[in-house]
Design a protein around this motif. Sequence first.
Motif, PDB file in Angstrom:
ATOM      1  N   ARG A  28       0.846  -1.197   0.000  1.00  0.00           N
ATOM      2  CA  ARG A  28       0.000   0.000   0.000  1.00  0.00           C
ATOM      3  C   ARG A  28       0.878   1.243   0.000  1.00  0.00           C
ATOM      4  NH1 ARG A  28      -5.203  -0.881   3.782  1.00  0.00           N
ATOM      5  NH2 ARG A  28      -5.756  -2.876   2.960  1.00  0.00           N
ATOM      6  N   LEU A  34      -1.681   2.324  -7.413  1.00  0.00           N
ATOM      7  CA  LEU A  34      -2.627   1.331  -6.901  1.00  0.00           C
ATOM      8  C   LEU A  34      -2.064  -0.065  -7.120  1.00  0.00           C
ATOM      9  CD1 LEU A  34      -6.132   2.565  -8.137  1.00  0.00           C
ATOM     10  CD2 LEU A  34      -5.472   2.137  -5.763  1.00  0.00           C
ATOM     11  N   ARG A  35      -2.238  -0.924  -6.159  1.00  0.00           N
ATOM     12  CA  ARG A  35      -1.861  -2.324  -6.355  1.00  0.00           C
ATOM     13  C   ARG A  35      -2.676  -2.893  -7.498  1.00  0.00           C
ATOM     14  NH1 ARG A  35      -3.260  -4.278  -0.765  1.00  0.00           N
ATOM     15  NH2 ARG A  35      -4.346  -5.771  -2.083  1.00  0.00           N
ATOM     16  N   SER A  36      -2.150  -3.833  -8.221  1.00  0.00           N
ATOM     17  CA  SER A  36      -2.849  -4.395  -9.378  1.00  0.00           C
ATOM     18  C   SER A  36      -4.132  -5.109  -8.980  1.00  0.00           C
ATOM     19  CB  SER A  36      -1.935  -5.348 -10.144  1.00  0.00           C
ATOM     20  OG  SER A  36      -1.540  -6.414  -9.291  1.00  0.00           O
ATOM     21  N   ASP A  37      -4.211  -5.601  -7.768  1.00  0.00           N
ATOM     22  CA  ASP A  37      -5.420  -6.296  -7.312  1.00  0.00           C
ATOM     23  C   ASP A  37      -6.294  -5.411  -6.414  1.00  0.00           C
ATOM     24  OD1 ASP A  37      -3.708  -6.199  -5.155  1.00  0.00           O
ATOM     25  OD2 ASP A  37      -4.157  -8.240  -4.477  1.00  0.00           O
ATOM     26  N   ALA A  38      -6.036  -4.104  -6.402  1.00  0.00           N
ATOM     27  CA  ALA A  38      -6.791  -3.202  -5.529  1.00  0.00           C
ATOM     28  C   ALA A  38      -8.260  -3.123  -5.955  1.00  0.00           C
ATOM     29  CB  ALA A  38      -6.173  -1.809  -5.551  1.00  0.00           C
ATOM     30  N   SER A  39      -9.145  -3.175  -4.971  1.00  0.00           N
ATOM     31  CA  SER A  39     -10.579  -2.990  -5.213  1.00  0.00           C
ATOM     32  C   SER A  39     -11.165  -2.248  -4.025  1.00  0.00           C
ATOM     33  CB  SER A  39     -11.274  -4.344  -5.409  1.00  0.00           C
ATOM     34  OG  SER A  39     -11.226  -5.103  -4.226  1.00  0.00           O
ATOM     35  N   THR A  69     -12.672  -1.630  -9.377  1.00  0.00           N
ATOM     36  CA  THR A  69     -11.206  -1.630  -9.445  1.00  0.00           C
ATOM     37  C   THR A  69     -10.807  -0.464 -10.345  1.00  0.00           C
ATOM     38  OG1 THR A  69     -11.117  -3.030 -11.401  1.00  0.00           O
ATOM     39  CG2 THR A  69     -11.132  -4.158  -9.253  1.00  0.00           C
ATOM     40  N   ALA A  70      -9.509  -0.207 -10.416  1.00  0.00           N
ATOM     41  CA  ALA A  70      -9.021   0.883 -11.267  1.00  0.00           C
ATOM     42  C   ALA A  70      -9.379   0.643 -12.730  1.00  0.00           C
ATOM     43  CB  ALA A  70      -7.515   1.050 -11.104  1.00  0.00           C
ATOM     44  N   GLU A  71      -9.506  -0.616 -13.141  1.00  0.00           N
ATOM     45  CA  GLU A  71      -9.850  -0.926 -14.533  1.00  0.00           C
ATOM     46  C   GLU A  71     -11.258  -0.456 -14.901  1.00  0.00           C
ATOM     47  OE1 GLU A  71      -8.430  -3.730 -12.662  1.00  0.00           O
ATOM     48  OE2 GLU A  71      -6.526  -2.916 -13.346  1.00  0.00           O
ATOM     49  N   GLY A  80      -1.386   4.992 -10.859  1.00  0.00           N
ATOM     50  CA  GLY A  80      -0.284   4.068 -11.103  1.00  0.00           C
ATOM     51  C   GLY A  80       0.268   3.442  -9.831  1.00  0.00           C
TER      52      GLY A  80
END
Length: 186
Positions: A1, A37-42, A70-72, A35
């Motif tokens: 984090r 944010l962790r890739s698995d952040a939700s 998520t960021a996506e 950028g």
Amino acid sequence: RTPEVDLRPAGITTDPLVPGDTVEISYFVDITNPGFLRSDASWTERVFLTDDRRIDGRGVEIQLIQLVFTAEAGRERELSAPVPFLDDVFTGNNLTAAMIQRGLFLTVQIDSRDLVSERRENNNQTAGTARWSLPDLQVVDLETPTLRFDQVLDSLTYATTNTGSASVPAGSGWTDQKTEEHTSEL
């Protein structure tokens, strides 16, 4: 984090709300430094009707919808949510006429469980005034009979019309009340 990330909702808009109907809710989420944010952040995003612009466990807080993002998912949100029904008594998940008259707000809260470590955790809510589209029943075409002092009014003829901006919800009813005023002339 990482502490550089910040999530902030803004720009909440809707069409006028109709009790018992569905409303389209739009807002966006400003993500500072996505950028980091962790890739698995939700995180969870929730929309409520509130009486004080806050989701804090006090006052009226009726949850309309809750979703995980998520960021996506991007920054723009277009959500459909059910609007609670109108009733005489507040039971926790419905509306009353008094609540609407006093004023309610659409309040968005993101990252309600603090799953994303942010540099500012106190800016995760935004609110906008809830606008309403409601029926407005009015008595029209009242035929007032002339009675002698010893007569009783047996029937009264009138019509009711809806002059509001919304239909009366299916299955709804109302009570007509007759009030008699007596005057005498000697």
